[in-house]
Design a protein around this motif. Structure first.
Motif, PDB file in Angstrom:
ATOM      1  N   SER A  46       1.214   0.642   6.534  1.00 21.94           N
ATOM      2  CA  SER A  46       0.057   1.603   6.638  1.00 21.94           C
ATOM      3  C   SER A  46       0.670   3.218   6.721  1.00 21.94           C
ATOM      4  N   PHE A  65       4.395   3.401   8.056  1.00 19.47           N
ATOM      5  CA  PHE A  65       4.730   2.440   9.322  1.00 19.47           C
ATOM      6  C   PHE A  65       4.844   1.045   8.470  1.00 19.47           C
ATOM      7  N   SER A 108      -0.442   7.380   8.129  1.00 19.31           N
ATOM      8  CA  SER A 108      -1.454   8.271   8.549  1.00 19.31           C
ATOM      9  C   SER A 108      -0.894   9.657   8.385  1.00 19.31           C
ATOM     10  N   ASN A 115       2.966  10.195   8.109  1.00 22.87           N
ATOM     11  CA  ASN A 115       3.711   9.114   8.769  1.00 22.87           C
ATOM     12  C   ASN A 115       3.598   7.597   7.999  1.00 22.87           C
ATOM     13  N   HIS A 126       8.773   4.620  13.402  1.00 28.86           N
ATOM     14  CA  HIS A 126       8.147   4.676  12.012  1.00 28.86           C
ATOM     15  C   HIS A 126       9.033   5.969  11.174  1.00 28.86           C
ATOM     16  N   GLN A 158      -4.324   6.363  11.234  1.00 29.42           N
ATOM     17  CA  GLN A 158      -3.497   4.986  10.615  1.00 29.42           C
ATOM     18  C   GLN A 158      -4.355   3.998   9.697  1.00 29.42           C
TER      19      GLN A 158
END
Length: 513
Positions: free
Chosen positions: A262, A324, A264, A322, A232, A295
């Motif tokens: 998504s 994704f 996080s 992060n 990711h 997440q």
């Protein structure tokens, strides 16, 4: 995870029009306007395009000088800061570029006139030769100890400059940002946050996510290429101040078929032995990342915000966003409460870095007696918050009667906004906070305060001064009436003690204690 950290990852164009930079004045802009200098986009050339003045040029261009002297342009930086380098870009100016340039800088308080003859300019760059149709880059690292708000570009003798870039480290006015208490956006560019490193920056600069405004289009964001391998994408942000994270916001504005599925957020504290990028350099190894936001699914073209029910309160100096598996993010906010030690260190560093006019304005918001301001300004640099308090007390103890009387003139009457002497915005805000206890006063109480203030001033010749913080209208009115019984000498001593208390309280508030 290994993070590749650049020593200059925190540097931005402080003068960019996107950040509020503005060309305030120029002695001449006959062929092309000064405002073009700060456009964030590269200059362009359009063959065959002319105006009534001559060839259209994407930059600032003055007429051919037939007298002695040189041309100049004064620029207000969008973000005040420490200047590290200057780029004077003469793109497309070939036979009409200046032969040389120099740069001066100054730090001024809000509202000051940068064009006034009284402004003290500091040389940043000595007269230096320019090349035509080129990005001329000059290092000015020797000047980075001073925080500047304006620069002056001097060109010799005349000619055209396409773009001016003032590359440096954003340095917020923490005395203003922290004055109200409560949480701030710890990651914001205007609060000193910056991107350390990212996994991918194919379609957008990740620093865009930290801008103060909302994104204007998909290109005004951070977007990664389509991921074709496992994993990711991510970006690491150094917070402007260490603090406890309480809320997180993420905006996918304009990203509809290319938003992340998504996201996080992780946080970490990286100890810093040296100022600047040392903490970022330490993060080259595996940081002790802890989950702030687990997440979570995202929506297209949507403002997401997660509060205490989803966010784990965490003390952090750095965060890692992060996404994704890939995609685009328009804006990223990390709201939190600044840590007391970090807050103190930021204020101390600011007071030491301010140019003299801005330092004096900041100090005058604490106590407006000129002798007190003089002594405090001369006491810089301060080694610590304790040294600031110590210097402040010594300067208070040394004031004479004239100094005290002048400081009193900078306070508004209880229940009013205007003082006899003009107040800065910071001083006015401090007075309003201190008098907030009378906000619920009845009409009768306000009328009684007005009458008692009038009686007091008639007897003593100055406004009634009291440390009003935490006091309601009734308590203040009782104190005012009681002090009307004092003789003038006794009352001046009482007012002086109140001024000392107010100054100490403002210092304590500034230094978070």
């Amino acid at each position: 995870m290994v993070i590749a950290v650049s020593e200059f990852s925190h540097l931005i164009d402080l003068a960019s029009a996107r950040l509020g930079g503005a060309a305030l004045a120029a002695n001449d802009e006959f062929f092309a306007g000064k405002g073009n200098l700060l456009n964030p986009e590269p200059a362009v050339f359009i063959p065959g395009r002319y105006t009534d003045q001559g060839k259209w040029m994407d930059g600032w261009e003055t007429r051919r000088r037939r007298t002695s002297g040189h041309d100049w342009c004064i620029v207000k930086l969008g973000l005040p800061g420490l200047v590290h380098s200057i780029t004077v870009d003469t793109a497309f100016f070939t036979g009409n570029y200046p032969s040389h340039c120099s740069i001066d800088a100054c730090g001024l308080p809000d509202g000051a006139d940068a064009t006034a003859d009284s402004v003290a300019w500091h040389p940043l760059l000595a007269r230096s030769e320019l090349a035509g149709n080129a990005a001329n880059v000059f290092a000015v690292g020797h000047a980075t100890a001073r925080r500047f708000t304006h620069v002056r570009l001097n060109i010799f003798p005349d000619g055209g400059v396409a773009r001016l870039r003032v590359i440096g480290e954003a340095f917020p006015d923490w005395t203003q940002i922290l004055a109200g208490g409560g949480e701030i956006d710890l990651a914001a560019l205007v609060n000193g946050g910056y991107v350390v490193e990212t996994s991918d920056r194919s379609y957008g600069e990740p620093q865009n996510m930290l801008r103060p405004d909302r994104g204007t289009h998909m290109g005004d964001a951070w977007e990664t290429k389509r991921r074709r391998v496992p994993g990711h994408d991510w970006v690491v942000v150094r917070l402007g101040l260490r603090g406890t994270i309480g809320r997180v916001a993420l905006d996918t504005a304009f990203f509809k078929g290319n938003y992340p599925d998504s996201a996080s957020v992780d946080g970490a504290v990286v100890s810093e032995d040296l100022h600047g990028v040392s903490a970022d350099s330490a993060a080259r190894g595996v940081a002790d990342w802890k989950v702030v936001l687990a997440q979570t699914k995202l929506q297209p073209d949507h403002r997401h915000e997660w509060a205490a029910d989803a966010v784990r309160p965490l003390d952090a100096t750095h965060v890692r966003l992060n996404i994704f598996p890939d995609g685009g993010v328009s804006r990223f906010r990390v709201f939190g409460q600044p840590a007391a030690a970090a807050r103190q260190a930021a204020v101390v560093r600011l007071l030491n870095a301010l140019d003299d006019p801005e330092a004096r304005s900041t100090l005058a918001a604490l106590c407006a007696a000129p002798a007190w301001v003089d002594r405090m300004a001369a006491a810089r640099p301060f080694a610590s918050a304790a040294r600031i308090r110590q210097a402040g007390q010594v300067a208070l103890d040394d004031l004479d009667e004239a100094g005290w009387r002048e400081s009193i003139r900078h306070h508004p009457r209880i229940g009013e906004r205007e003082a006899e002497r003009a107040q800065s915005a910071a001083a006015a805000a401090a007075s309003a906070r201190e008098q907030s206890g009378i906000g619920g006063a009845t009409a009768a109480e306000r009328e009684a305060l007005t009458a008692a203030n009038r009686d007091y001033e008639r007897k003593f010749g100055h406004v009634f001064l009291i440390s009003a913080a935490g006091k309601g209208a009734d308590a203040i009115l009782q104190a005012l009436r009681a002090r009307l019984n004092n003789d003038p000498a006794t009352e001046l001593r009482v007012a002086i003690e109140e001024q000392k208390t107010i100054t100490r309280q403002r210092l304590d508030r500034l230094l978070a204690e």
